[in-house]
Scaffold this motif. Sequence first.
Motif, PDB file in Angstrom:
ATOM      1  N   LEU A  39       0.829  -1.203   0.000  1.00 19.42           N
ATOM      2  CA  LEU A  39       0.000   0.000   0.000  1.00 19.42           C
ATOM      3  C   LEU A  39       0.864   1.253   0.000  1.00 19.42           C
ATOM      4  CD1 LEU A  39      -2.886  -0.956   2.431  1.00 19.42           C
ATOM      5  CD2 LEU A  39      -3.001  -0.635  -0.036  1.00 19.42           C
ATOM      6  N   GLU A  40       1.965   1.216   0.707  1.00 18.63           N
ATOM      7  CA  GLU A  40       2.877   2.369   0.706  1.00 18.63           C
ATOM      8  C   GLU A  40       3.447   2.590  -0.690  1.00 18.63           C
ATOM      9  OE1 GLU A  40       3.416   4.669   3.037  1.00 18.63           O
ATOM     10  OE2 GLU A  40       1.824   3.608   4.123  1.00 18.63           O
ATOM     11  N   LYS A  41       3.828   1.514  -1.351  1.00 18.19           N
ATOM     12  CA  LYS A  41       4.339   1.621  -2.724  1.00 18.19           C
ATOM     13  C   LYS A  41       3.243   2.133  -3.661  1.00 18.19           C
ATOM     14  CE  LYS A  41       6.644  -1.787  -4.415  1.00 18.19           C
ATOM     15  NZ  LYS A  41       7.176  -3.115  -4.770  1.00 18.19           N
ATOM     16  N   LEU A  42       2.015   1.666  -3.431  1.00 18.75           N
ATOM     17  CA  LEU A  42       0.901   2.104  -4.263  1.00 18.75           C
ATOM     18  C   LEU A  42       0.633   3.589  -4.076  1.00 18.75           C
ATOM     19  CD1 LEU A  42      -1.288   1.150  -6.254  1.00 18.75           C
ATOM     20  CD2 LEU A  42      -2.799   0.865  -4.286  1.00 18.75           C
ATOM     21  N   LYS A  43       0.708   4.068  -2.852  1.00 19.75           N
ATOM     22  CA  LYS A  43       0.519   5.498  -2.594  1.00 19.75           C
ATOM     23  C   LYS A  43       1.546   6.321  -3.361  1.00 19.75           C
ATOM     24  CE  LYS A  43      -1.220   5.452   2.142  1.00 19.75           C
ATOM     25  NZ  LYS A  43      -0.922   5.890   3.517  1.00 19.75           N
ATOM     26  N   GLU A  44       2.807   5.916  -3.294  1.00 20.07           N
ATOM     27  CA  GLU A  44       3.861   6.632  -4.013  1.00 20.07           C
ATOM     28  C   GLU A  44       3.572   6.649  -5.513  1.00 20.07           C
ATOM     29  OE1 GLU A  44       7.560   4.763  -3.035  1.00 20.07           O
ATOM     30  OE2 GLU A  44       7.303   5.146  -0.883  1.00 20.07           O
ATOM     31  N   TRP A  45       3.199   5.496  -6.045  1.00 18.65           N
ATOM     32  CA  TRP A  45       2.898   5.402  -7.464  1.00 18.65           C
ATOM     33  C   TRP A  45       1.704   6.293  -7.827  1.00 18.65           C
ATOM     34  CZ3 TRP A  45      -1.519   3.522  -9.933  1.00 18.65           C
ATOM     35  CH2 TRP A  45      -1.411   3.412 -11.313  1.00 18.65           C
ATOM     36  N   LEU A  46       0.662   6.279  -6.981  1.00 19.94           N
ATOM     37  CA  LEU A  46      -0.540   7.071  -7.248  1.00 19.94           C
ATOM     38  C   LEU A  46      -0.254   8.556  -7.307  1.00 19.94           C
ATOM     39  CD1 LEU A  46      -3.338   5.428  -5.113  1.00 19.94           C
ATOM     40  CD2 LEU A  46      -3.360   5.801  -7.564  1.00 19.94           C
ATOM     41  N   PHE A  47       0.530   9.059  -6.364  1.00 18.18           N
ATOM     42  CA  PHE A  47       0.817  10.483  -6.333  1.00 18.18           C
ATOM     43  C   PHE A  47       1.528  10.921  -7.626  1.00 18.18           C
ATOM     44  CE2 PHE A  47       0.474  10.000  -1.598  1.00 18.18           C
ATOM     45  CZ  PHE A  47      -0.684  10.748  -1.489  1.00 18.18           C
ATOM     46  N   GLU A  48       2.384  10.087  -8.149  1.00 19.86           N
ATOM     47  CA  GLU A  48       3.059  10.422  -9.406  1.00 19.86           C
ATOM     48  C   GLU A  48       2.126  10.235 -10.604  1.00 19.86           C
ATOM     49  OE1 GLU A  48       6.941   8.978 -10.087  1.00 19.86           O
ATOM     50  OE2 GLU A  48       7.538   9.271  -7.996  1.00 19.86           O
ATOM     51  N   TYR A  49       1.316   9.212 -10.573  1.00 23.22           N
ATOM     52  CA  TYR A  49       0.418   8.921 -11.691  1.00 23.22           C
ATOM     53  C   TYR A  49      -0.667   9.987 -11.818  1.00 23.22           C
ATOM     54  CZ  TYR A  49      -2.472   6.138 -14.860  1.00 23.22           C
ATOM     55  OH  TYR A  49      -3.190   5.684 -15.934  1.00 23.22           O
ATOM     56  N   ILE A  50      -1.160  10.474 -10.724  1.00 21.57           N
ATOM     57  CA  ILE A  50      -2.266  11.432 -10.737  1.00 21.57           C
ATOM     58  C   ILE A  50      -1.815  12.822 -11.186  1.00 21.57           C
ATOM     59  CG2 ILE A  50      -3.867  12.631  -9.180  1.00 21.57           C
ATOM     60  CD1 ILE A  50      -4.500   9.968  -7.960  1.00 21.57           C
ATOM     61  N   ILE A  51      -0.541  13.093 -11.130  1.00 23.85           N
ATOM     62  CA  ILE A  51      -0.046  14.377 -11.648  1.00 23.85           C
ATOM     63  C   ILE A  51      -0.447  14.533 -13.113  1.00 23.85           C
ATOM     64  CG2 ILE A  51       2.062  15.608 -12.312  1.00 23.85           C
ATOM     65  CD1 ILE A  51       3.325  14.507  -9.725  1.00 23.85           C
ATOM     66  N   GLU A  52      -0.376  13.452 -13.863  1.00 28.99           N
ATOM     67  CA  GLU A  52      -0.728  13.482 -15.285  1.00 28.99           C
ATOM     68  C   GLU A  52      -2.236  13.404 -15.527  1.00 28.99           C
ATOM     69  OE1 GLU A  52       1.372  10.260 -17.062  1.00 28.99           O
ATOM     70  OE2 GLU A  52       3.304  10.973 -16.325  1.00 28.99           O
ATOM     71  N   LYS A  53      -2.983  12.962 -14.514  1.00 29.94           N
ATOM     72  CA  LYS A  53      -4.429  12.796 -14.655  1.00 29.94           C
ATOM     73  C   LYS A  53      -5.149  13.442 -13.469  1.00 29.94           C
ATOM     74  CE  LYS A  53      -4.045   8.549 -17.256  1.00 29.94           C
ATOM     75  NZ  LYS A  53      -4.723   8.885 -18.474  1.00 29.94           N
ATOM     76  N   PRO A  54      -5.256  14.755 -13.480  1.00 39.94           N
ATOM     77  CA  PRO A  54      -5.847  15.459 -12.329  1.00 39.94           C
ATOM     78  C   PRO A  54      -7.302  15.095 -12.040  1.00 39.94           C
ATOM     79  CG  PRO A  54      -5.430  16.971 -14.142  1.00 39.94           C
ATOM     80  CD  PRO A  54      -4.847  15.650 -14.536  1.00 39.94           C
ATOM     81  N   GLU A  55      -8.010  14.539 -13.020  1.00 36.09           N
ATOM     82  CA  GLU A  55      -9.407  14.151 -12.794  1.00 36.09           C
ATOM     83  C   GLU A  55      -9.522  12.989 -11.801  1.00 36.09           C
ATOM     84  OE1 GLU A  55      -8.021  11.888 -16.453  1.00 36.09           O
ATOM     85  OE2 GLU A  55      -7.800  13.904 -15.699  1.00 36.09           O
ATOM     86  N   LEU A  56      -8.406  12.306 -11.546  1.00 33.28           N
ATOM     87  CA  LEU A  56      -8.409  11.183 -10.608  1.00 33.28           C
ATOM     88  C   LEU A  56      -8.038  11.604  -9.189  1.00 33.28           C
ATOM     89  CD1 LEU A  56      -6.609   8.535 -12.838  1.00 33.28           C
ATOM     90  CD2 LEU A  56      -9.073   8.837 -12.492  1.00 33.28           C
ATOM     91  N   LYS A  57      -7.767  12.882  -9.010  1.00 30.23           N
ATOM     92  CA  LYS A  57      -7.311  13.379  -7.706  1.00 30.23           C
ATOM     93  C   LYS A  57      -8.321  13.078  -6.594  1.00 30.23           C
ATOM     94  CE  LYS A  57      -4.700  17.157  -5.988  1.00 30.23           C
ATOM     95  NZ  LYS A  57      -4.047  18.408  -6.333  1.00 30.23           N
ATOM     96  N   GLN A  58      -9.593  13.072  -6.923  1.00 25.38           N
ATOM     97  CA  GLN A  58     -10.641  12.807  -5.932  1.00 25.38           C
ATOM     98  C   GLN A  58     -10.496  11.415  -5.320  1.00 25.38           C
ATOM     99  OE1 GLN A  58     -14.118  13.259  -8.289  1.00 25.38           O
ATOM    100  NE2 GLN A  58     -13.932  11.260  -9.265  1.00 25.38           N
ATOM    101  N   CYS A  59      -9.872  10.502  -6.020  1.00 27.42           N
ATOM    102  CA  CYS A  59      -9.727   9.129  -5.550  1.00 27.42           C
ATOM    103  C   CYS A  59      -8.652   8.986  -4.472  1.00 27.42           C
ATOM    104  CB  CYS A  59      -9.415   8.191  -6.708  1.00 27.42           C
ATOM    105  SG  CYS A  59     -10.725   8.177  -7.949  1.00 27.42           S
TER     106      CYS A  59
END
Length: 66
Positions: A39-59
């Motif tokens: 989950l910690e690795k997933l959080k790190e990945w998500l924060f970087e991935y969502i930079i390119e897709k701001p519509e997913l920020k709510q998740c």
Amino acid sequence: MSKVMFDYTKSILERVSFDPLLFCKELEKAVKTLLPFELEKLKEWLFEYIIEKPELKQCLVVVETI
């Protein structure tokens, strides 16, 4: 096996990223399934991935409650 599950989760999230509601739903499943260190690795990945897709920020609410 845990690396396999983590990679599988990332691939699913990437495939459903076109729909924020579906992305949130799959993210909730991942939070229930993955181990704490994954989950910690997933959080790190998500924060970087969502930079390119701001519509997913709510998740991010899903992972911030962990």
